[in-house]
Design a protein around this motif. Structure first.
Motif, short mmCIF file in Angstrom:
data_model
loop_
_atom_site.label_atom_id
_atom_site.label_comp_id
_atom_site.label_asym_id
_atom_site.label_seq_id
_atom_site.Cartn_x
_atom_site.Cartn_y
_atom_site.Cartn_z
N MET A 67 50.59 89.69 24.82
CA MET A 67 51.87 90.34 24.60
C MET A 67 52.82 89.98 25.73
O MET A 67 52.51 90.15 26.90
N SER A 68 54.00 89.49 25.38
CA SER A 68 55.00 89.15 26.40
C SER A 68 55.72 90.39 26.91
O SER A 68 56.20 90.41 28.04
N ASP A 69 55.78 91.42 26.09
CA ASP A 69 56.47 92.65 26.46
C ASP A 69 55.72 93.85 25.91
O ASP A 69 54.97 93.74 24.92
N PRO A 70 55.92 95.03 26.50
CA PRO A 70 55.30 96.24 25.97
C PRO A 70 55.93 96.63 24.63
O PRO A 70 57.07 96.26 24.33
N ILE A 71 55.17 97.38 23.84
CA ILE A 71 55.70 97.95 22.60
C ILE A 71 55.26 99.41 22.52
O ILE A 71 54.33 99.83 23.20
N CYS A 72 55.91 100.16 21.66
CA CYS A 72 55.60 101.58 21.54
C CYS A 72 54.30 101.76 20.75
O CYS A 72 54.16 101.22 19.66
N LEU A 73 53.37 102.51 21.31
CA LEU A 73 52.12 102.82 20.63
C LEU A 73 52.23 104.13 19.87
O LEU A 73 51.87 104.22 18.69
N ASN B 2 54.98 107.23 19.07
CA ASN B 2 56.39 107.61 19.16
C ASN B 2 56.57 109.08 18.85
O ASN B 2 55.69 109.72 18.27
N ASN B 3 57.73 109.60 19.23
CA ASN B 3 58.07 110.99 18.91
C ASN B 3 58.77 111.05 17.56
O ASN B 3 59.56 110.17 17.23
N THR B 4 58.47 112.07 16.79
CA THR B 4 59.16 112.28 15.51
C THR B 4 60.31 113.26 15.73
O THR B 4 60.32 114.00 16.73
N PRO B 5 61.29 113.27 14.84
CA PRO B 5 62.44 114.16 15.01
C PRO B 5 62.06 115.64 15.14
O PRO B 5 62.76 116.41 15.80
N ASP B 6 60.94 116.02 14.51
CA ASP B 6 60.54 117.43 14.58
C ASP B 6 59.63 117.74 15.77
O ASP B 6 59.02 118.81 15.85
N GLY B 7 59.53 116.77 16.70
CA GLY B 7 58.73 117.01 17.90
C GLY B 7 57.28 116.60 17.80
O GLY B 7 56.50 116.84 18.73
N GLY B 8 56.90 115.98 16.71
CA GLY B 8 55.51 115.54 16.54
C GLY B 8 55.28 114.15 17.08
O GLY B 8 56.13 113.58 17.77
N LEU B 9 54.10 113.61 16.78
CA LEU B 9 53.73 112.27 17.23
C LEU B 9 53.39 111.40 16.04
O LEU B 9 52.86 111.89 15.03
N VAL B 10 53.66 110.11 16.16
CA VAL B 10 53.33 109.16 15.10
C VAL B 10 52.89 107.84 15.76
O VAL B 10 53.48 107.43 16.76
N VAL B 11 51.87 107.21 15.20
CA VAL B 11 51.39 105.94 15.74
C VAL B 11 52.21 104.81 15.12
O VAL B 11 52.43 104.78 13.91
N CYS B 12 52.66 103.88 15.94
CA CYS B 12 53.51 102.78 15.48
C CYS B 12 52.66 101.67 14.86
O CYS B 12 51.68 101.21 15.45
N LYS B 13 53.07 101.23 13.68
CA LYS B 13 52.32 100.23 12.93
C LYS B 13 52.20 98.91 13.69
O LYS B 13 51.14 98.28 13.69
N GLU B 14 53.27 98.48 14.33
CA GLU B 14 53.25 97.20 15.05
C GLU B 14 52.19 97.20 16.15
O GLU B 14 51.46 96.22 16.34
N LEU C 294 40.17 101.09 19.43
CA LEU C 294 41.17 101.91 20.10
C LEU C 294 42.30 102.27 19.14
O LEU C 294 42.82 103.39 19.17
N ALA C 295 42.67 101.33 18.28
CA ALA C 295 43.71 101.60 17.28
C ALA C 295 43.27 102.73 16.35
O ALA C 295 44.05 103.65 16.05
#
Length: 588
Positions: A1-7, A9-21, A288-289
Motif C-alpha cells: 500500500m502506498s498510502d493508508p486507507i480507512c478500515l 469508518n463512522n456512520t452518521p448515527d454514531g455507529g461503525l462500519v467496515v470499509c470494503k476497500e 484479520l478482515a
C-alpha cells in the motif's frame, strides 16, 4: 500500500462500519500479520509514530490545528522490516476525547476495536504519567464490560472472562509519553522509562473511597496486559516547526527525540508478535478482515464482541475457503502438469503426490481452528474425487488413442480378411505373420498410455473367431496341426489377457498406495501445525504465568493480600492447564 486507507469508518448515527476497500486489501494478504494500533487523546501526535513505523515521512494525516484529523480507524499495510514472511499492519485510531464529538461510548468502542485487532497496543499521551493521565485512560477499566472471551460460558467455564483470560489474549501494551520534560529519577536514583511506568501503576491498599477509584485503571492495566513497555519522548522541535512535522527530516528534529523514536521503532519491529487468537492460533491478513467485520457486526447489533464467537465465525468462513482454494490449486496444477495419457499409473501418481502435498499445505496454511478435522476430511474427500476423475480421464484418453492406433495398424489386415485373401491353403500362416507384424508395430507405437495392453487384448479377443475360421479353412494343415494351432491361439489369447490383468493389478495397487500416502501426508502436515499451535499456546500460558508471578509479588509488596490470594488461584489454574496441554501434545 502506498498510502493508508480507512478500515473502520463512522456512520452518521454514531455507529461503525467496515470499509470494503480495506477488506479487499486485507483479503489479498495470506501472510501472518503483526498488527500495531495506536490510541490516545486527539492532537497528541499518534499519526507521526505510525508514519515512522511505516518508514515514511507522510501517510497518516498529521494536522497542525486543534481539529482531530483521523476519523474511525485507518490502516496501512507494509512489508515487515525484519520478518520476511509477515506483513506489518498499522492502525491509526480516531483521537479519544474529541470535544466536537463528545461521544464517550463511541470512544470506548474505538478503544476496544484497537485492543481486539492488535498484537501491540500503543497508548500515546502528553506530559507525564500522573493521576490525570491515568484517569484519561479509564477506557481500560471498561474493557470487561465491552469484550467477552465467551459470550455465554457453559458450566465448568467459570474461569472464562476473568482478568487472566483477558491477559492471555490481549496485546502487549506500550505507553509513549510525548513532550516529556522531567528527569527520570525516583528517590534520588535514576530509573528507566519502564520503571517509571510501573511506579505510576502502584496500587494503594484496598478499601472504600478514593483508593478504589484510583486503583481501577491501574489495576486493569496490570491485570490485562502481560507485557508493558514505556518510552518517553522529549519535545521534537520548536512549536513553529512542529506545525510542519510532515515536512521535517531527522536533521530538523531534536537529537534525543530522534534517538528515542528510532529505539521505539526497533522495539516494535523486534518485539511485536504475530497477531494470534486464543490457543496460539496465528492470524493472516484475510483472517484479520473477517475479525474486523465480525466485531463490528456484533457492536452494530448491540452485542458485546466475544472472542470465542469470533473464532467460531472465522473458523467457518476460513476453513470453507481453505478447502475451496486447496482443491482449485490441485485442479489447476494437475491440468498444467499432466499430459494425457501417461505411460504408467506411477507417472500420474508421482505428479499427484507432489501436487497434493502442496494442496494440503495450501489448506493447512489457510485453515483455522479445524478442531475435529471436519474440513480437512472434506478436503481429502474432494481431492480423492479429483484424482479419481483424472485417473478415469487418463484411462479413457489412453483407450481412445489405442483404438485409433489399432484401427490404423490392423486396418490393412482387416481389408484382406474381408476379401478372403487368407481363406486358402497356407492362408493361416500368412494371416499369423501379418497379425504378428501388426501387433509389433502397435507395441512400438509411443504415447498410447497405460491402457494400450487392455485395448489390444480387447481387440484380439473380439477378432479371435476370424483366426479360427481361417485356420479351419486351411486345407494345407492336417487335423493334428490344426489342433496344435488351435491350442496356440488359446494360449496367445490367455497370455494377452494376463498382460492386461497384470497391468490393471499394478494400477489398482498403485492407487491403494496413493491413498495410504495421501492419508500420511494429511496426518503429517496436520501434526506439524498442531505442534506449532500447542507450542504457541504453551508460550501464551507461560507468558501469562510469568506476568501473574510478577504481579503477585508486587501485590504482596503493596500489601494487597486479597489480590495476591486470588492471583495464586489463577496461577494454580494456569499451571494445571499447561500440564494438560503438554499431555495432550503427547497423546496427539
Amino acid at each position: 500500500m502506498s498510502d493508508p486507507i480507512c478500515l473502520i469508518n463512522n456512520t452518521p448515527d454514531g455507529g461503525l462500519v467496515v470499509c470494503k476497500e480495506a477488506l479487499e486489501v486485507l483479503d489479498q494478504i495470506t501472510q501472518s500479520v503483526v498488527v500495531v494500533s495506536v490510541v490516545g487523546l486527539y492532537r497528541t501526535g499518534k499519526s507521526y509514530l505510525m508514519n515512522r513505523l511505516a518508514g515514511k515521512q507522510t501517510g497518516f494525516a498529521l494536522g497542525s490545528t486543534i481539529e482531530s484529523k483521523t476519523k474511525g480507524i485507518w490502516m496501512w499495510c507494509v512489508p515487515h522490516p525484519q520478518k520476511n514472511d509477515h506483513t506489518l499492519v498499522l492502525l491509526d485510531t480516531e483521537g479519544l476525547g474529541d470535544v466536537d464529538k463528545g461521544d464517550e461510548k463511541h470512544d470506548v468502542w474505538i478503544f476496544c476495536m484497537a485492543v481486539l485487532l492488535s498484537s501491540t497496543l500503543v497508548y500515546n499521551s502528553l506530559g507525564t504519567i500522573d493521576n490525570t493521565a491515568l484517569e484519561k485512560l479509564h477506557y481500560v477499566a471498561k474493557l470487561t464490560e465491552h469484550i467477552k472471551v465467551k459470550s455465554k460460558p457453559k458450566r465448568g467455564d467459570e474461569t472464562y472472562n476473568t482478568s487472566t483470560e483477558f491477559m492471555r489474549v490481549f496485546p502487549s501494551f506500550v505507553w509513549t509519553v510525548r513532550d516529556f520534560t522531567l528527569d527520570l529519577e525516583l528517590d534520588g536514583k535514576t530509573i528507566t522509562a519502564d520503571e517509571y511506568l510501573e511506579n505510576a501503576l502502584k496500587l494503594k491498599p484496598e478499601g472504600d473511597g478514593p483508593n478504589n477509584i484510583r486503583n481501577k485503571t491501574r489495576s486493569s492495566l496490570r491485570d490485562f496486559f502481560a507485557v508493558r513497555k514505556c518510552f518517553v519522548f522529549e519535545r521534537p522541535a520548536s512549536t513553529k516547526k512542529m506545525k510542519k512535522m510532515d515536512t521535517l527530516c531527522d536533521d530538523d528534529l531534536d537529537d534525543d527525540f530522534v534517538k528515542e523514536a528510532n529505539t521505539f521503532c526497533s522495539y516494535i519491529y523486534s518485539s511485536s508478535k504475530s497477531k494470534t487468537l486464543r490457543g496460539g492460533r496465528v492470524i493472516t491478513g484475510r483472517m484479520l478482515a473477517t475479525l474486523a467485520q465480525t466485531y463490528v457486526d456484533a457492536i452494530s447489533s448491540g452485542e458485546v464482541p466475544s472472542l470465542d464467537n469470533a473464532i467460531d465465525s472465522l473458523s467457518r468462513i476460513q476453513n470453507s475457503r481453505a478447502v475451496t482454494e486447496a482443491v482449485d490449486f490441485y485442479h489447476s496444477e494437475m491440468i498444467k502438469k499432466v499430459k494425457f495419457p501417461t505411460e504408467t499409473q506411477q507417472e500420474l501418481s508421482d505428479i499427484h503426490s507432489a501436487v497434493e502435498k502442496e494442496a494440503i499445505s495450501v489448506f493447512i496454511k489457510g485453515s483455522f481452528n479445524d478442531v475435529e478435522q471436519t474440513y480437512q476430511k472434506q478436503l481429502q474427500t474432494q481431492l480423492d474425487h479429483e484424482y479419481g476423475e483424472l485417473v478415469t480421464q487418463n484411462k479413457e484418453q489412453s483407450r481412445k488413442l489405442s483404438r485409433k492406433a489399432i484401427s490404423r495398424m490392423f486396418g490393412p489386415l482387416e481389408e484382406k480378411v474381408s476379401v478372403g485373401t487368407y481363406m486358402c491353403p497356407g492362408g493361416y500362416s500368412e494371416f499369423c505373420i501379418a497379425l504378428e507384424t501388426a501387433v509389433q508395430e502397435y507395441k512400438q507405437e509411443e504415447g498410447l498410455g497405460l491402457m494400450s495392453e487392455e485395448a489390444l487384448a480387447a481387440y484380439l479377443s473380439e477378432k479371435s473367431d476370424i483366426g479360427r475360421s481361417i485356420l479351419a479353412a486351411d486345407s494345407s494343415l492336417t487335423e493334428a496341426e490344426q489342433k496344435i494351432k488351435e491350442e496356440q491361439l488359446k494360449r496367445d489369447a490367455v497370455e494377452q489377457q494376463n498382460k492386461y490383468l497384470e497391468e490393471e493389478k499394478k494400477i489398482q495397487e498403485q492407487l491403494i498406495r496413493d491413498q495410504q500416502k495421501s492419508h500420511e501426508e494429511h496426518v503429517n502436515q496436520l501434526m506439524i501445525k498442531m505442534e506449532e499451535e500447542n507450542t504457541r499456546n504453551r508460550e501464551e500460558i507461560q507468558r501469562t504465568l510469568d506476568a501473574q508471578y510478577k504481579e503477585q509479588m508486587r501485590s504482596m509488596q503493596e500489601g494487597l493480600e486479597e489480590k495476591s490470594r486470588k492471583m495464586q488461584q489463577e496461577i494454580d489454574r494456569l499451571k494445571q492447564e499447561n500440564q494438560k496441554k503438554k499431555k495432550s501434545c503427547v497423546i496427539q
